[in-house]
Design an enzyme around this catalytic site. Structure first.
Site, PDB file in Angstrom:
ATOM      1  N   ASP A  40      11.150   2.038   7.556  1.00 30.25           N
ATOM      2  CA  ASP A  40      12.153   1.982   6.500  1.00 30.25           C
ATOM      3  C   ASP A  40      11.479   1.602   5.186  1.00 30.25           C
ATOM      4  O   ASP A  40      10.647   0.702   5.153  1.00 30.25           O
ATOM      5  CB  ASP A  40      13.221   0.948   6.864  1.00 30.25           C
ATOM      6  N   GLU A  58      24.048   5.732  27.192  1.00 32.76           N
ATOM      7  CA  GLU A  58      25.041   5.167  26.274  1.00 32.76           C
ATOM      8  C   GLU A  58      25.048   5.901  24.928  1.00 32.76           C
ATOM      9  O   GLU A  58      24.006   6.126  24.329  1.00 32.76           O
ATOM     10  CB  GLU A  58      24.767   3.683  25.998  1.00 32.76           C
ATOM     11  N   ASP A 109      10.932   3.070  14.019  1.00 34.15           N
ATOM     12  CA  ASP A 109      11.749   3.147  12.815  1.00 34.15           C
ATOM     13  C   ASP A 109      10.900   2.658  11.644  1.00 34.15           C
ATOM     14  O   ASP A 109      10.342   1.559  11.702  1.00 34.15           O
ATOM     15  CB  ASP A 109      12.995   2.258  12.992  1.00 34.15           C
TER      16      ASP A 109
END
Lengths: 501, 419
Positions: free
Chosen positions: B112, B45, B110
């Site tokens: 951040d 995808e 991830d």
């Protein structure tokens, strides 16, 4: 698949091949990995009764999970249920009933597989309950029988050799420090040199890795023999998962004569009925409007929702999981999607309409099942709040009893609940329960203390149970207020009693 | 001719970036693991984010050319990469939902900067400077070492997220095949700082206490990280950020001291001296600890608390949700960050300390370089990026891809015995 007969085999020729007669040699052990389905004759009556008895046990296991029973209590309940419906005697027992018991266990398991393979949801619940049953039995099993049972199956375990063990000696000890320290004179510490370690890919023991209970090096997990059970349980879980999926695919092709399918339907419904359903938003009565929330929060919220509400009011914002937990709670309270959008729009007052519509509206609608996959998510239960999505460094969601430090919890409880009768003196009792790890019991105690004026006594809880869902807490609190004000009204009228008569 | 100014928010600038500079071929190879398109690419995808917050999900492509053409057609602000599904994502509407499930996916992480807001003093929110990047580089060092040494992964790609964070993509076969449950296990294993806003002590990785009152040692996984982080703590927290300067800051620190006598005496001392630097405060805590009797449970408890403090202030704070599910989307490398205009370039973890987010090329800068190059030699369109400052980053990416593809080739040769 099953060979099913209601009559003796000579009555009609057998189209399925050989029908065997099961004998004691088929079940040398109490525990069973359920690799092969029964191939012997099973009468229809037996088919049903084996399944129903097993269902009683599995249903009770599910109820224990739903009610948040602590592991020890849960084990005791499961053991009692097993003795009643699914007893399994050890090999040396004099009861001579081993064969019949084991056959029943075997047949019951495979019948329920047929009943519960049909949807993802049913499969998941069935596996969870079966695993718990297996775990309880595994822990009860005698060492000698357990060892030979485990030998019947190859787990592909590689023994760690001495050289490697010594190389990692300190690390192996630090991974399980409790094993190598003496607690009392009776229990000597384990000797690392004598302890067996197995080397498996870490992916086979994700639960041990998750809790850092094993040494992980280069993708291998070094599992001490004392944690071997984890490998066994994971193996059974994987095995059940693939077999159930295979059964689900094969089921439509079952050569059936209209006797089994209705029975299976009936069985799978029974599993559902035995368990208190998730909190159901439909039952919560009259409509709630956005402008009523502040008042309800002050009077009826459990600590988790109150905390989120206070933070929302202060910061005019909540992070993702906070919005999710609180948003679903509000849905459970009976807030419609229109009122929910209004509530969140007003609450997020530091954002412009544009920002709000872009960043938050979708998520709110999503949680009401109006976007994306269109699932109507149920409000989170205490179990989910306590165990899933642990709050990170800047998060507000979670359960205050579990996720606040003691001093912050105490001051928060006082600030929120002292108008409802919670006093400084009550806090000791509450924090003591928290320290013992019984967070929902502590929450229940707060409920009792703050609703004492409405006649809730100690130990009575929320309708006799401990709190297992924040919405259950809020609904009961609102119900109490309603009945209380009504009875007060009647007393004032004076005519209430005669009217009732 | 005057140098043209390129606005990184202008759609035509982004379109031109996709047309001339974006390495579609490389990204294709990186996802596909070999040259001929496989399910790893065709069932993958890709989700486009268009301007005006329009999200187009479940795109999939047959090859790199189609991937590029469709991207040019939509000209998205950025696009994200999802899992390999059991059917082509573009056919999602025509297959049974049960036949459309995520199968494979890189293991992703991830980090951040916003998760560090409570422990950084130089910036807050969206801004990030070279100083607070030190938090990220400490996190990269710890996670990179853990994933390689403990989990045995070899194909790690670190990518700057364009503003204030960093992503990691693990492409090893074993990592691609992880189930959601296994992904959750890795994420939890690598999460050490936990507990919400209202919890003071956020590091609780030791087994529960024992009767003698002595703490248990740190689990080996966390101990490895502590060696790196102790140094970071001194340089970053004590010197650079001076994080225990103000009352409310050192009050947080004292709440983590288990010995009430020590905490009390330090509080009195620190209240008297307002200008005591953080480093001095820390060495006073260490001094008080050394004063305790050697080998006593009290001293061991303090030592453990000091270790836990170092971890609480420096251990990587990953956004675990991103790692836990196969179907989580993550922004593709080399996209342009819509706010900063910087390109999401790969980062070399062995030189992470030298990385400065402010030196990352912006799309406007690249377009200018391209324009300047065009003046000298004209005509040739292929390999335009060779003439821009994007080159070293794409070279780094290609080197990473060659490693992945070599492994696939060797594995294939081993199974192919037809010769």
């Amino acid at each position: 698949m099953f060979q099913l007969r209601t009559q003796a085999p000579e009555y009609k020729p057998d189209p399925y091949g050989k029908v065997e007669v099961a004998g004691p040699s088929d079940y040398p052990y109490r525990l069973n990995f359920y690799d092969d389905p029964p191939t012997h004759m099973v009468t229809l009556e037996e088919f049903e009764s084996c399944a129903i008895d097993r269902l009683r046990v599995l249903g009770e296991i599910e109820a224990c999970f739903a009610r948040n029973r602590p592991p020890d209590e849960r084990k005791a309940i499961v053991r009692a249920q097993c003795r009643k419906y699914l007893p399994l005697d050890p090999n040396d027992s004099l009861s001579r009933a081993q064969f019949e018991q084991r056959k029943k266990d075997h047949v019951g398991h495979f019948v329920l597989r047929l009943a519960f393979c049909r949807s993802e949801e049913l499969r998941r619940r069935f596996i969870k309950a079966e695993l718990e049953l297996f775990r309880v039995r595994y822990e009860e099993e005698l060492d000698s029988e357990l060892e030979s049972f485990l030998k019947t199956r190859s787990f592909g375990l590689e023994l760690v050799d001495d050289a490697e063990k010594m190389k990692y000696a300190e690390l192996l000890k630090d991974a399980n420090p409790k094993n190598y320290v003496s607690f009392s004179k009776k229990v000597p510490p384990k000797d690392l040199a004598k302890e067996r370690f197995y080397k498996v890919r870490w992916t086979r023991v994700p639960d041990l890795v998750e809790h850092r209970k094993v040494l992980v090096k280069g993708g291998w997990a070094y599992v001490p023999a004392s944690e071997q059970s984890s490998i066994v349980f994971n193996e059974l879980e994987a095995h059940l998962k693939t077999s159930l999926e295979a059964t689900a695919k094969a089921l439509p092709r079952l050569d059936e004569d209209t006797r089994i399918v209705p029975l299976l339907d009936h069985l799978s419904k029974g599993f559902l009925a035995g368990v208190p359903a998730e909190w159901d938003a439909e039952h919560s009565g009259e409509d709630i409007r956005a402008d009523m929330i502040d008042d309800i929060a002050r009077k009826h919220y459990p600590a988790c929702a109150r905390n989120l509400h206070e933070n929302l009011r202060r910061d005019r914002h909540l992070k993702h999981f906070g919005r999710l937990q609180y948003g679903l709670f509000l849905k459970g309270l009976g807030l419609s999607i229109e009122e929910a959008l209004l509530f969140w729009r007003r609450s997020f007052s530091k954002f412009t309409d544009d920002q709000f519509n872009k960043s938050y509206k979708y998520n709110i609608r999503h949680s009401y099942g109006l976007e994306g996959g269109r699932r109507n998510y149920p409000p989170k239960s205490c179990q989910q709040i306590l165990t899933q999505d642990q709050p990170g460094a800047g998060d507000n969601h979670g359960c205050p009893f579990r996720h606040f430090s003691t001093d912050n919890l105490e001051s928060a409880l006082l600030a929120w609940y002292s108008p409802h009768g919670l006093t400084q003196d009550d806090l000791d009792e509450v924090t003591k329960i928290v320290k013992a790890g019984h967070y929902h019991v502590a929450c229940t105690r707060v409920f009792e203390l703050t609703h004492a004026a409405q006649g809730v006594k100690k130990g009575e809880g929320v309708s006799g149970d401990s709190v297992s869902h924040p919405n259950q807490y809020a609904a009961k609190s609102r119900e109490l207020e309603k009945t209380h004000t009504e009875s007060v009204k009647m007393d004032v009228d004076g005519s209430g009693v005669t009217m009732a008569l | 001719m005057a140098m043209q100014d390129f606005d990184h928010t202008a759609p035509e600038v982004i379109l031109s970036f996709y047309r001339h500079l974006y390495p579609f071929k490389s990204v294709f190879k990186w996802l596909n693991h070999e040259h001929t398109p496989s399910r790893l690419f065709t069932h993958r995808e890709i989700a486009f984010s268009l301007r005006g917050d329009i999200y187009i999900r479940y795109n999939s492509f047959l090859n790199a050319d189609e991937f590029k053409n469709q991207t040019l057609k939509y000209n998205p602000e950025r696009f994200e990469i999802g899992p390999v599904y059991s059917a082509r994502p573009r056919d999602k509407k025509t297959v049974r939902p049960a036949m459309f499930t995520p199968q494979l996916r890189e293991l992703v992480f991830d980090i951040d900067m916003t998760d560090y807001d409570s422990i950084r003093t130089c910036c807050s929110g969206a801004s990030v400077c070279k100083r607070c990047w030190a938090f990220i580089s400490a996190a990269v060092r710890v996670l990179d070492a853990a994933l390689r040494d403990q989990f045995g992964y070899r194909h790690l790609l670190w990518v700057y997220s364009g503003r204030r964070g960093i992503h990691c993509w693990v492409s090893d076969d074993e990592a691609m095949e992880l189930t959601d449950e296994q992904r959750r296990a890795v994420a939890q294993y690598l999460t050490v700082v936990q507990g919400g806003k209202e919890m003071h002590k956020k590091v609780n990785v030791r087994p529960p206490g024992r009767q003698s009152g002595r703490p248990w040692p740190l689990p080996p996984a966390v101990r490895d990280a502590l060696d790196i982080l102790t140094e970071v703590f001194v340089d970053l927290i004590l010197h650079d950020q001076n994080l225990f300067e103000r009352d409310e800051q050192w009050e947080e620190l004292l709440k983590l001291i288990p010995d009430p006598d020590i905490a009390g005496s330090l509080r009195r001392a620190w209240n008297m001296d307002e200008n005591l630097p953080s480093e001095e405060k820390w060495s006073q805590i260490k001094g008080k600890t050394k004063d305790l009797e050697k080998g006593s449970p009290e001293r061991d408890t303090m030592m453990a608390a000091l270790e836990d403090i170092v971890l609480q202030y420096t251990y990587p704070r990953i956004d675990a949700e991103v790692s836990k599910h196969r179907n989580h989307l993550l922004k593709a490398p080399f996209c342009v960050h819509p706010k900063t205009g910087r390109v999401c370039v790969p980062v070399d973890p062995t030189h992470i300390d030298d990385f400065d987010p402010e030196n990352v090329p912006t799309v406007s800068q690249l377009m200018q370089e391209l324009e300047a190059g065009k003046l000298q030699e004209s005509g040739e369109e292929q390999g335009d990026w060779e003439r821009t400052s994007l080159k070293p980053y794409i070279d780094m990416f290609e080197a990473h891809i060659i490693n992945i593809m070599n492994e696939v080739r060797i594995a294939k040769r081993a199974t192919d015995t037809s010769w």
